[in-house]
Motif scaffolding. Structure first.
Motif, PDB file in Angstrom:
ATOM      1  N   UNK A 176       0.864  -1.173   0.000  1.00  0.00           N
ATOM      2  CA  UNK A 176       0.000   0.000   0.000  1.00  0.00           C
ATOM      3  C   UNK A 176       0.905   1.228   0.000  1.00  0.00           C
ATOM      4  N   UNK A 177       0.874   2.045  -1.040  1.00  0.00           N
ATOM      5  CA  UNK A 177       1.817   3.160  -1.145  1.00  0.00           C
ATOM      6  C   UNK A 177       1.699   4.141   0.016  1.00  0.00           C
ATOM      7  N   UNK A 178       2.842   4.695   0.409  1.00  0.00           N
ATOM      8  CA  UNK A 178       2.821   5.805   1.345  1.00  0.00           C
ATOM      9  C   UNK A 178       2.102   6.978   0.703  1.00  0.00           C
ATOM     10  N   UNK A 179       1.391   7.759   1.483  1.00  0.00           N
ATOM     11  CA  UNK A 179       0.582   8.826   0.888  1.00  0.00           C
ATOM     12  C   UNK A 179       0.398   9.994   1.850  1.00  0.00           C
ATOM     13  N   UNK A 180       0.266  11.187   1.265  1.00  0.00           N
ATOM     14  CA  UNK A 180      -0.110  12.376   2.019  1.00  0.00           C
ATOM     15  C   UNK A 180      -1.641  12.442   2.071  1.00  0.00           C
ATOM     16  N   UNK A 182      -7.007   0.355  -4.071  1.00  0.00           N
ATOM     17  CA  UNK A 182      -6.272   0.482  -5.329  1.00  0.00           C
ATOM     18  C   UNK A 182      -5.081  -0.476  -5.358  1.00  0.00           C
ATOM     19  N   UNK A 183      -4.303  -0.490  -4.270  1.00  0.00           N
ATOM     20  CA  UNK A 183      -3.114  -1.339  -4.231  1.00  0.00           C
ATOM     21  C   UNK A 183      -3.476  -2.813  -4.337  1.00  0.00           C
ATOM     22  N   UNK A 184      -4.540  -3.202  -3.671  1.00  0.00           N
ATOM     23  CA  UNK A 184      -4.953  -4.600  -3.684  1.00  0.00           C
ATOM     24  C   UNK A 184      -5.388  -5.042  -5.074  1.00  0.00           C
ATOM     25  N   UNK A 239       6.044  -8.340  -7.799  1.00  0.00           N
ATOM     26  CA  UNK A 239       7.139  -7.372  -7.713  1.00  0.00           C
ATOM     27  C   UNK A 239       8.307  -7.846  -6.863  1.00  0.00           C
ATOM     28  N   UNK A 240       8.148  -8.983  -6.177  1.00  0.00           N
ATOM     29  CA  UNK A 240       9.222  -9.569  -5.357  1.00  0.00           C
ATOM     30  C   UNK A 240       9.790  -8.571  -4.343  1.00  0.00           C
ATOM     31  N   UNK A 241       8.904  -7.788  -3.771  1.00  0.00           N
ATOM     32  CA  UNK A 241       9.311  -6.857  -2.726  1.00  0.00           C
ATOM     33  C   UNK A 241       9.662  -5.462  -3.208  1.00  0.00           C
ATOM     34  N   UNK A 242       9.571  -5.222  -4.528  1.00  0.00           N
ATOM     35  CA  UNK A 242       9.868  -3.900  -5.093  1.00  0.00           C
ATOM     36  C   UNK A 242       8.649  -3.406  -5.860  1.00  0.00           C
ATOM     37  N   UNK A 243       7.684  -2.800  -5.189  1.00  0.00           N
ATOM     38  CA  UNK A 243       6.434  -2.384  -5.831  1.00  0.00           C
ATOM     39  C   UNK A 243       6.646  -1.317  -6.897  1.00  0.00           C
ATOM     40  N   UNK A 244       5.809  -1.348  -7.938  1.00  0.00           N
ATOM     41  CA  UNK A 244       5.903  -0.363  -9.019  1.00  0.00           C
ATOM     42  C   UNK A 244       5.556   1.029  -8.521  1.00  0.00           C
ATOM     43  N   UNK A 245       4.554   1.122  -7.643  1.00  0.00           N
ATOM     44  CA  UNK A 245       4.161   2.401  -7.050  1.00  0.00           C
ATOM     45  C   UNK A 245       4.520   2.362  -5.576  1.00  0.00           C
ATOM     46  N   UNK A 246       5.499   3.174  -5.179  1.00  0.00           N
ATOM     47  CA  UNK A 246       5.947   3.183  -3.789  1.00  0.00           C
ATOM     48  C   UNK A 246       5.199   4.203  -2.958  1.00  0.00           C
ATOM     49  N   UNK A 247       4.780   5.305  -3.599  1.00  0.00           N
ATOM     50  CA  UNK A 247       4.117   6.383  -2.858  1.00  0.00           C
ATOM     51  C   UNK A 247       3.161   7.125  -3.774  1.00  0.00           C
TER      52      UNK A 247
END
Length: 338
Positions: free
Chosen positions: A72-76, A203-205, A215-223
């Motif tokens: 789940x991306x970090x978000x403001x 969205x992330x789910x 992604x093997x621990x490296x998500x396409x969208x980080x934030x």
């Protein structure tokens, strides 16, 4: 006869109390899995786009339908009311399972498992900023802000750098227990995740590129910030939204598609105006400081516990996150270059 009747009443009372006591033990755990979440990825924090928004760090969540973790991306996001701070969710290992403890809003930052989420959430306490006079002041030593729109800033480098990437509490992960301040925060009234936070997780789910098996621990969208998605390097991205097989999740792509940016910005501006209006009203109507206010809040309750059937796979290693004081006006923090 009276003795027998009293014994029956006592036995019945104990039988009723037993499941109630067991249910109380499960309070706070939303879902469980048999495998450990991947390490917390390293990523760049985008600039805060709106004055008054709070950074909610990214985290790994679990999908029962897909039997998989997803980032789940970090978000403001806008807090539910001025004065509120976010306590992040966390995973904790217990008796063969990794239990998910949902995050919440409160007047103080509570216990989040000793997980180093970065950006002022170093495992213990919070160092991202403080509320003062109904307005949030940003500590730019750990948070990135858009200086053209945000001027309530200060610099405090007095925090403990913590570079571990443990994603759960327990053997092979973080080793931390609640401090006295965190325990006190846990007993306060809480507000659960806002609609925008829930939309972000949905969205992330529904996006396969966010799933650990892909992604093997490296998500396409980080934030995410202001309706835009960012990679772990901090670059804006237009990742193709590939949904999972679960049809009930397809409507959430509207929260990140570029065609919805104007609508999202309008909602954010309206929400900011409502926050500023509430802050102004509180300044004129309350004689005591903001952090002492106790507005009526929705009591946070967690969903029912669910057990998964995946094979055990605990992470190796061990560690003890660095600490510091927690609470509304400061506390321990973490390395902000995440």
């Amino acid at each position: 006869m009276k003795t027998i009747l009293k014994s029956l009443i006592l036995f019945t009372g104990l039988a009723i109390a037993a499941p109630l006591a067991e249910a109380q033990v499960s309070v706070g755990i939303g879902i469980t899995a048999r495998i450990a979440p991947p390490p917390i990825p390293v990523y760049v924090q985008p600039d805060c786009p709106v004055d008054g928004y709070i950074w909610t760090p990214g985290y790994w969540a679990w999908s029962n339908d897909d039997n998989d973790y997803y980032w789940v991306p970090g978000a403001w996001v806008a807090p539910p009311d001025p004065g509120y701070l976010w306590t992040p969710p966390y995973w904790a290992y217990d008796d063969g399972y990794y239990g998910y403890h949902p995050g919440y809003w409160g007047l103080h930052v509570g216990y989040y498992g000793g997980i180093n989420y970065g950006f002022g959430y170093g495992g213990i306490g919070f160092y991202g900023g403080i509320w003062s006079g109904g307005h949030f002041r940003y500590n730019t030593a750990v948070w990135h802000v858009n200086s053209s729109v945000i001027h309530n800033t200060y610099v405090n480098n007095n925090y403990i750098h913590n570079n571990n990437r443990y994603s759960f509490n327990g053997p092979g992960g973080a080793n931390a227990r609640p401090t006295a301040q965190e325990s006190a925060a846990a007993r306060e009234h809480h507000i659960s995740a806002t609609h925008s936070q829930i939309a972000n997780q949905t969205y992330a789910r529904s996006n396969r590129s966010q799933h650990a098996s892909v992604n093997h621990g490296s998500p396409a969208v980080a934030s995410r910030a202001n309706g835009r998605a960012f990679t772990s390097q901090g670059h804006a991205t237009t990742v193709t939204h590939t949904t999972t097989h679960t049809t009930t999740r397809t409507n959430t792509s509207q929260h990140i598609n570029s065609g919805q940016h104007n609508t999202g910005a309008a909602r954010q501006q309206a929400q900011q105006q409502r926050m500023q209006s509430r802050a102004s009203m509180q300044q004129h109507t309350q004689a005591r400081p903001m952090q002492q206010a106790r507005p009526q809040m929705q009591q946070h309750t967690a969903p029912m516990q669910q057990h998964m059937q995946a094979a055990p796979h605990p992470m190796g290693g061990g560690g003890h996150p660095a600490g510091g004081g927690g609470g509304h006006m400061g506390g321990g923090g973490g390395e902000h270059h995440r």
